[in-house]
Design a protein around this motif. Structure first.
Motif, PDB file in Angstrom:
ATOM      1  N   MET A 211     -13.417  14.848  10.288  1.00 24.16           N
ATOM      2  CA  MET A 211     -13.334  13.401  10.320  1.00 24.16           C
ATOM      3  C   MET A 211     -13.192  12.898   8.886  1.00 24.16           C
ATOM      4  SD  MET A 211     -16.209  10.609  11.376  1.00 24.16           S
ATOM      5  CE  MET A 211     -15.749  10.017  12.962  1.00 24.16           C
ATOM      6  N   LYS A 212     -12.414  11.847   8.749  1.00 23.75           N
ATOM      7  CA  LYS A 212     -12.228  11.211   7.444  1.00 23.75           C
ATOM      8  C   LYS A 212     -12.329   9.702   7.636  1.00 23.75           C
ATOM      9  CE  LYS A 212      -9.167  10.992   3.468  1.00 23.75           C
ATOM     10  NZ  LYS A 212      -7.933  11.472   2.859  1.00 23.75           N
ATOM     11  N   VAL A 213     -13.017   9.048   6.712  1.00 24.35           N
ATOM     12  CA  VAL A 213     -13.180   7.595   6.756  1.00 24.35           C
ATOM     13  C   VAL A 213     -12.334   6.984   5.647  1.00 24.35           C
ATOM     14  CG1 VAL A 213     -14.825   5.704   6.481  1.00 24.35           C
ATOM     15  CG2 VAL A 213     -15.504   7.749   7.723  1.00 24.35           C
ATOM     16  N   LEU A 214     -11.556   5.986   6.004  1.00 20.54           N
ATOM     17  CA  LEU A 214     -10.749   5.243   5.035  1.00 20.54           C
ATOM     18  C   LEU A 214     -11.400   3.888   4.831  1.00 20.54           C
ATOM     19  CD1 LEU A 214      -8.176   4.984   3.313  1.00 20.54           C
ATOM     20  CD2 LEU A 214      -7.001   4.142   5.369  1.00 20.54           C
ATOM     21  N   MET A 215     -11.844   3.634   3.596  1.00 22.53           N
ATOM     22  CA  MET A 215     -12.493   2.364   3.270  1.00 22.53           C
ATOM     23  C   MET A 215     -11.518   1.497   2.486  1.00 22.53           C
ATOM     24  SD  MET A 215     -16.373   3.403   2.287  1.00 22.53           S
ATOM     25  CE  MET A 215     -16.361   5.099   1.754  1.00 22.53           C
ATOM     26  N   LEU A 216     -11.505   0.231   2.797  1.00 23.60           N
ATOM     27  CA  LEU A 216     -10.578  -0.714   2.173  1.00 23.60           C
ATOM     28  C   LEU A 216     -11.325  -1.616   1.204  1.00 23.60           C
ATOM     29  CD1 LEU A 216      -7.718  -1.979   2.109  1.00 23.60           C
ATOM     30  CD2 LEU A 216      -8.475  -3.469   3.960  1.00 23.60           C
ATOM     31  N   ASN A 217     -10.921  -1.589  -0.061  1.00 26.77           N
ATOM     32  CA  ASN A 217     -11.499  -2.474  -1.064  1.00 26.77           C
ATOM     33  C   ASN A 217     -10.506  -3.603  -1.324  1.00 26.77           C
ATOM     34  OD1 ASN A 217     -12.711  -3.765  -3.184  1.00 26.77           O
ATOM     35  ND2 ASN A 217     -13.011  -1.956  -4.434  1.00 26.77           N
ATOM     36  N   GLY A 218     -10.843  -4.788  -0.872  1.00 27.52           N
ATOM     37  CA  GLY A 218      -9.972  -5.942  -1.047  1.00 27.52           C
ATOM     38  C   GLY A 218     -10.264  -6.737  -2.306  1.00 27.52           C
ATOM     39  N   SER A 219     -11.254  -6.307  -3.064  1.00 26.53           N
ATOM     40  CA  SER A 219     -11.612  -7.004  -4.296  1.00 26.53           C
ATOM     41  C   SER A 219     -10.588  -6.697  -5.387  1.00 26.53           C
ATOM     42  CB  SER A 219     -12.998  -6.543  -4.763  1.00 26.53           C
ATOM     43  OG  SER A 219     -13.280  -7.038  -6.059  1.00 26.53           O
ATOM     44  N   PRO A 220     -10.285  -7.674  -6.244  1.00 28.17           N
ATOM     45  CA  PRO A 220      -9.366  -7.400  -7.351  1.00 28.17           C
ATOM     46  C   PRO A 220      -9.977  -6.456  -8.396  1.00 28.17           C
ATOM     47  CG  PRO A 220     -10.164  -9.650  -7.479  1.00 28.17           C
ATOM     48  CD  PRO A 220     -10.664  -9.087  -6.191  1.00 28.17           C
ATOM     49  N   LYS A 221     -11.300  -6.292  -8.373  1.00 20.34           N
ATOM     50  CA  LYS A 221     -11.977  -5.403  -9.315  1.00 20.34           C
ATOM     51  C   LYS A 221     -12.328  -4.105  -8.602  1.00 20.34           C
ATOM     52  CE  LYS A 221     -14.067  -9.207 -11.845  1.00 20.34           C
ATOM     53  NZ  LYS A 221     -15.342  -9.830 -12.212  1.00 20.34           N
ATOM     54  N   ALA A 222     -11.595  -3.046  -8.904  1.00 15.78           N
ATOM     55  CA  ALA A 222     -11.812  -1.756  -8.231  1.00 15.78           C
ATOM     56  C   ALA A 222     -13.237  -1.240  -8.434  1.00 15.78           C
ATOM     57  CB  ALA A 222     -10.809  -0.726  -8.740  1.00 15.78           C
ATOM     58  N   LYS A 223     -13.815  -1.473  -9.571  1.00 12.01           N
ATOM     59  CA  LYS A 223     -15.164  -0.983  -9.872  1.00 12.01           C
ATOM     60  C   LYS A 223     -16.196  -2.118  -9.869  1.00 12.01           C
ATOM     61  CE  LYS A 223     -13.908   3.255 -10.500  1.00 12.01           C
ATOM     62  NZ  LYS A 223     -14.243   4.286  -9.550  1.00 12.01           N
TER      63      LYS A 223
ATOM     64  N   GLY B   5      -3.523  -7.412  -6.209  1.00 14.32           N
ATOM     65  CA  GLY B   5      -2.112  -7.774  -6.113  1.00 14.32           C
ATOM     66  C   GLY B   5      -1.889  -8.636  -4.884  1.00 14.32           C
ATOM     67  N   PRO B   6      -0.735  -9.225  -4.776  1.00 15.98           N
ATOM     68  CA  PRO B   6      -0.461 -10.054  -3.602  1.00 15.98           C
ATOM     69  C   PRO B   6      -0.321  -9.200  -2.341  1.00 15.98           C
ATOM     70  CG  PRO B   6       1.508  -9.833  -4.935  1.00 15.98           C
ATOM     71  CD  PRO B   6       0.391  -9.168  -5.697  1.00 15.98           C
ATOM     72  N   VAL B   7      -0.732  -9.763  -1.220  1.00 17.51           N
ATOM     73  CA  VAL B   7      -0.568  -9.120   0.080  1.00 17.51           C
ATOM     74  C   VAL B   7       0.146 -10.119   0.977  1.00 17.51           C
ATOM     75  CG1 VAL B   7      -1.744  -8.168   2.088  1.00 17.51           C
ATOM     76  CG2 VAL B   7      -2.633  -7.709  -0.193  1.00 17.51           C
ATOM     77  N   ARG B   8       1.298  -9.713   1.471  1.00 13.02           N
ATOM     78  CA  ARG B   8       2.132 -10.589   2.287  1.00 13.02           C
ATOM     79  C   ARG B   8       1.526 -10.758   3.675  1.00 13.02           C
ATOM     80  NH1 ARG B   8       7.583 -11.995   2.513  1.00 13.02           N
ATOM     81  NH2 ARG B   8       8.070 -10.821   0.653  1.00 13.02           N
ATOM     82  N   ASP B   9       1.520 -11.968   4.181  1.00 13.34           N
ATOM     83  CA  ASP B   9       1.127 -12.231   5.562  1.00 13.34           C
ATOM     84  C   ASP B   9       2.277 -11.858   6.486  1.00 13.34           C
ATOM     85  OD1 ASP B   9      -1.285 -13.337   4.780  1.00 13.34           O
ATOM     86  OD2 ASP B   9      -0.560 -15.390   4.834  1.00 13.34           O
TER      87      ASP B   9
ATOM     88  N   VAL C 237       0.543  -2.838   1.812  1.00  8.65           N
ATOM     89  CA  VAL C 237       0.184  -2.803   3.228  1.00  8.65           C
ATOM     90  C   VAL C 237       0.763  -1.578   3.930  1.00  8.65           C
ATOM     91  CG1 VAL C 237       0.410  -3.998   5.439  1.00  8.65           C
ATOM     92  CG2 VAL C 237      -0.230  -5.269   3.398  1.00  8.65           C
ATOM     93  N   ASN C 238       2.032  -1.272   3.720  1.00  9.49           N
ATOM     94  CA  ASN C 238       2.637  -0.097   4.366  1.00  9.49           C
ATOM     95  C   ASN C 238       1.943   1.191   3.926  1.00  9.49           C
ATOM     96  OD1 ASN C 238       4.497  -1.506   5.926  1.00  9.49           O
ATOM     97  ND2 ASN C 238       6.083  -1.405   4.369  1.00  9.49           N
TER      98      ASN C 238
END
Length: 74
Positions: free
Chosen positions: A1-13, A42-46, A65-66
């Motif tokens: 199993m692998k978990v993919l976590m999404l960081n939406g903050s502009p500051k990676a750390k 960065g920008p994320v297109r709707d 996104v892709n």
């Protein structure tokens, strides 16, 4: 199993990144592989509902996104 976590903050750390890393340590202790995907900063297109999606994702590829969708499918 692998978990993919999404960081939406502009500051990676930043605080979100640190929280995800802490969650990742717990997952790792349980023998679960994880990855943090940095999409913020960065920008994320709707979705504009154009209906031109393909099996490879959105036809507009000027954001991450892709790339995230491909990793999520893994």
């Amino acid at each position: 199993m692998k978990v993919l976590m999404l960081n939406g903050s502009p500051k990676a750390k930043g605080n979100t990144g640190l929280a995800l890393e802490e969650a990742g340590k717990i997952l790792q202790e349980a023998g679960i592989e994880y990855e943090i995907f940095q999409i913020g900063g960065g920008p994320v297109r709707d979705c504009i509902g154009c209906g031109r999606c393909t099996e490879n994702g959105c036809v507009f590829d000027d954001d991450k996104v892709n790339e995230f969708i491909a990793k999520a499918k893994e």
